[in-house]
Structure formats: structure tokens, C-alpha cells
Scaffold this motif. Sequence first.
Motif, PDB file in Angstrom:
ATOM      1  N   ASN A 190      -0.960  15.668  -9.488  1.00  0.00           N
ATOM      2  CA  ASN A 190      -1.069  14.219  -9.332  1.00  0.00           C
ATOM      3  C   ASN A 190      -1.124  13.490 -10.665  1.00  0.00           C
ATOM      4  OD1 ASN A 190      -1.029  14.547  -6.563  1.00  0.00           O
ATOM      5  ND2 ASN A 190      -3.238  14.444  -6.328  1.00  0.00           N
ATOM      6  N   ASP A 193       2.400  13.439 -12.104  1.00  0.00           N
ATOM      7  CA  ASP A 193       3.309  12.469 -11.499  1.00  0.00           C
ATOM      8  C   ASP A 193       2.955  11.038 -11.887  1.00  0.00           C
ATOM      9  OD1 ASP A 193       4.513  14.631 -10.395  1.00  0.00           O
ATOM     10  OD2 ASP A 193       4.069  14.145  -8.309  1.00  0.00           O
ATOM     11  N   HIS A 194       1.658  10.732 -11.966  1.00  0.00           N
ATOM     12  CA  HIS A 194       1.251   9.390 -12.383  1.00  0.00           C
ATOM     13  C   HIS A 194       1.690   9.122 -13.821  1.00  0.00           C
ATOM     14  CE1 HIS A 194      -2.135   6.127 -12.341  1.00  0.00           C
ATOM     15  NE2 HIS A 194      -1.001   5.679 -12.830  1.00  0.00           N
ATOM     16  N   PHE A 209       9.583   2.933 -11.469  1.00  0.00           N
ATOM     17  CA  PHE A 209       8.576   3.363 -10.508  1.00  0.00           C
ATOM     18  C   PHE A 209       7.482   2.314 -10.345  1.00  0.00           C
ATOM     19  CE2 PHE A 209      10.258   7.396 -12.216  1.00  0.00           C
ATOM     20  CZ  PHE A 209      10.713   7.956 -11.034  1.00  0.00           C
ATOM     21  N   GLU A 211       3.898   1.288 -10.392  1.00  0.00           N
ATOM     22  CA  GLU A 211       2.701   1.799 -11.065  1.00  0.00           C
ATOM     23  C   GLU A 211       1.836   0.590 -11.383  1.00  0.00           C
ATOM     24  OE1 GLU A 211       0.080   3.480 -14.138  1.00  0.00           O
ATOM     25  OE2 GLU A 211       1.768   2.215 -14.730  1.00  0.00           O
ATOM     26  N   LEU A 239      -2.300   5.731   2.850  1.00  0.00           N
ATOM     27  CA  LEU A 239      -1.868   7.129   2.761  1.00  0.00           C
ATOM     28  C   LEU A 239      -1.515   7.682   4.141  1.00  0.00           C
ATOM     29  CD1 LEU A 239      -4.460   8.468   0.171  1.00  0.00           C
ATOM     30  CD2 LEU A 239      -1.999   8.317  -0.175  1.00  0.00           C
ATOM     31  N   ALA A 242       1.826   6.172   5.264  1.00  0.00           N
ATOM     32  CA  ALA A 242       2.942   6.788   4.532  1.00  0.00           C
ATOM     33  C   ALA A 242       3.199   8.204   5.028  1.00  0.00           C
ATOM     34  CB  ALA A 242       2.639   6.797   3.027  1.00  0.00           C
ATOM     35  N   ASN A 243       2.131   8.939   5.317  1.00  0.00           N
ATOM     36  CA  ASN A 243       2.289  10.304   5.815  1.00  0.00           C
ATOM     37  C   ASN A 243       2.970  10.319   7.169  1.00  0.00           C
ATOM     38  OD1 ASN A 243       1.702  13.237   5.894  1.00  0.00           O
ATOM     39  ND2 ASN A 243       0.314  12.646   7.553  1.00  0.00           N
ATOM     40  N   TRP A 260       8.957  13.851  -3.393  1.00  0.00           N
ATOM     41  CA  TRP A 260       8.423  12.485  -3.409  1.00  0.00           C
ATOM     42  C   TRP A 260       6.914  12.574  -3.367  1.00  0.00           C
ATOM     43  CZ3 TRP A 260       5.751  10.648   1.037  1.00  0.00           C
ATOM     44  CH2 TRP A 260       5.380   9.287   1.003  1.00  0.00           C
ATOM     45  N   ASN A 261       6.241  11.697  -4.085  1.00  0.00           N
ATOM     46  CA  ASN A 261       4.786  11.689  -4.107  1.00  0.00           C
ATOM     47  C   ASN A 261       4.314  10.241  -4.072  1.00  0.00           C
ATOM     48  OD1 ASN A 261       2.121  12.436  -4.293  1.00  0.00           O
ATOM     49  ND2 ASN A 261       2.210  13.127  -6.412  1.00  0.00           N
ATOM     50  N   PHE A 262       3.429   9.942  -3.157  1.00  0.00           N
ATOM     51  CA  PHE A 262       2.821   8.618  -3.064  1.00  0.00           C
ATOM     52  C   PHE A 262       1.324   8.809  -3.200  1.00  0.00           C
ATOM     53  CE2 PHE A 262       0.859   5.480   0.005  1.00  0.00           C
ATOM     54  CZ  PHE A 262       0.980   4.375  -0.834  1.00  0.00           C
TER      55      PHE A 262
END
Length: 288
Positions: A190, A193-194, A209, A211, A239, A242-243, A260-262
Motif C-alpha cells: 500500500n 502504491d501511494h 492518479f 491523490e 471501500l 468499490a469492492n 488496480w488498487n483503491f
Amino acid sequence: MSDSVSTPLPPEGARLQAPLARLLRPLVRLFVRTGITFPALTTLLRELYVNVAEYDFALPGKEQTDSRVSLLTGIHRKEVRRLRGAGAPVSAVPASVSRTSRIIARWLAAPDFTDAEGRPRPLPRAGEDGPSFESLVASVTRDLRPRAVLDEWLDRGLAVQDAEGRIVLAEAAFVPQGGGEQQLYYFGRNLHDHIAAAVANILDDRPRFLERAVHYDGLSPDLARRLEARAREIAMAALQEANREAHAACETDPGGDARWNFGVYVYAEEAPAAPRPDPAAPRPDPAA
């Protein structure tokens, strides 16, 4: 060229020093607490510098040379030659992390395992006529016995049994605890990715992106705690939504190599107040 020679930083590098020091401070606190010494960190950084320069900065159609990697990194050619091709340290996905996250994601998203408000249903351990914990596990993997998964989850506090003997997803399932294998994996994934999103936005002409953050300073500790609690509620709702959408979309996706990561984060602290200037103190001469 010696690694210890100090060279002036280019303007862009100099501008990064202050934000970089703030970014690294909590990491250095973690390093000191866990026994990662400065020499051990420099060894890791040296390997990463060589790996990034070797692969991320190769010129199209040209072979990357030791001399160019040395020029890009400031590391001596003998060290470059020794380290090249070693590969960057990789954070592989532990099998337990992959398995657990997929089962939890399905429990949170699939209509069969959620109620009318989208919350994970309490599930009977077994059942032939409807959704159960056994059918949930079987819908994700046939390689493990559902009873073994349940025993592991109950032992780790990821699930509990209610008064009716049903299996209930616990709050601990969302946040791996205690510096274990799962927590450390997501720590690396995480944060990577951030930071990668933020770096891409700095390097690109147009930020690619999302952010963003909402932040307020000078709050009372009570208000900071209340805002933190409310932000948790908002974040968890986002979350879960989105899931659900991602899970439904994956049902018809042909698959591929993309990922993909949220993610969201909430942070609050009682930061020391900035010192205020003393009105009685002498002021510097503007002409000085």
C-alpha cells in the motif's frame, strides 16, 4: 569515484530534501525500533539504486553499461558490476494473504453472502440449501478444507461464532494486527502504491492518479478524535462500495496482467504547536 564523496544536488533534488525528510521520518522510527541499522539500510539502498538505474533508465535500443549505471547512481563501477543482475527485493504475496483476502472480498461483495444493505451476512458453518461458510470458501478455492480455514480464522480473530453458532466476519479481518506476515505485506504494497502514484503525478506534466487529502490543523484533541472516527465510517463505506463494483466487474472480465488498487488512510496526532514569535524580542534589520 567514491561513494562517500559529497556532490552538490541539482535544484530539483535540493527541493525534495525537506519533504523527503518528513516522508522518511516515520520509516526511520520503524527501522530503529526493529533493528534495521543505517549500514543495513545503505546496503539495501545501494542494491535498489543499481536495480532502478539498470532497468528503469535503460535507453531504448542500447545496452545499459556499468559506466552509465555508475554515472546515474554515484556508485563505483566495481560495486555496480557486482550488484547488476541481482534483481530488486520482491515482496511476494504470501499464500495465506492471497487466500484470506479473496475470501473476505467475496464475503463483502457477492450478493449471496451479503444482506440487503450490502453487509456481510452471518453464515451457518455448513448448509446445502443456502449460503454457508463452507460454500463461501469453496467458491474461492477447492484446495483447502473449509473447516481448516474456519479454525485458522477463529484462532486469529478474523471470525467469531455468534449465539446461534453462525460464523460472523470480525472487525479484525479488515486490519491485520501485530506486525505479522499479512500486515507487513500490505505495509509494503500500500505504501508503494501511494508513493508511486504521488511520484507519477510529480514527474508527469498532467497528474494521472487521484491523490488527495482533507486536512485541518490547530484542532482540539477531542475534535480530532471525532473527525477520525467519522472519517473511518466514510472510508469503510467507500471501500466496500468499490469492492462490490470491482467484484461484479471481475465476473465478466477476461483477465490480464493489469492490477488496480483503491486505498484510503486516516491519520491524526497531537502535533506540538509551532512556536510563536515573541513580540518583545528584537527583530532583525531588514537591510541586513
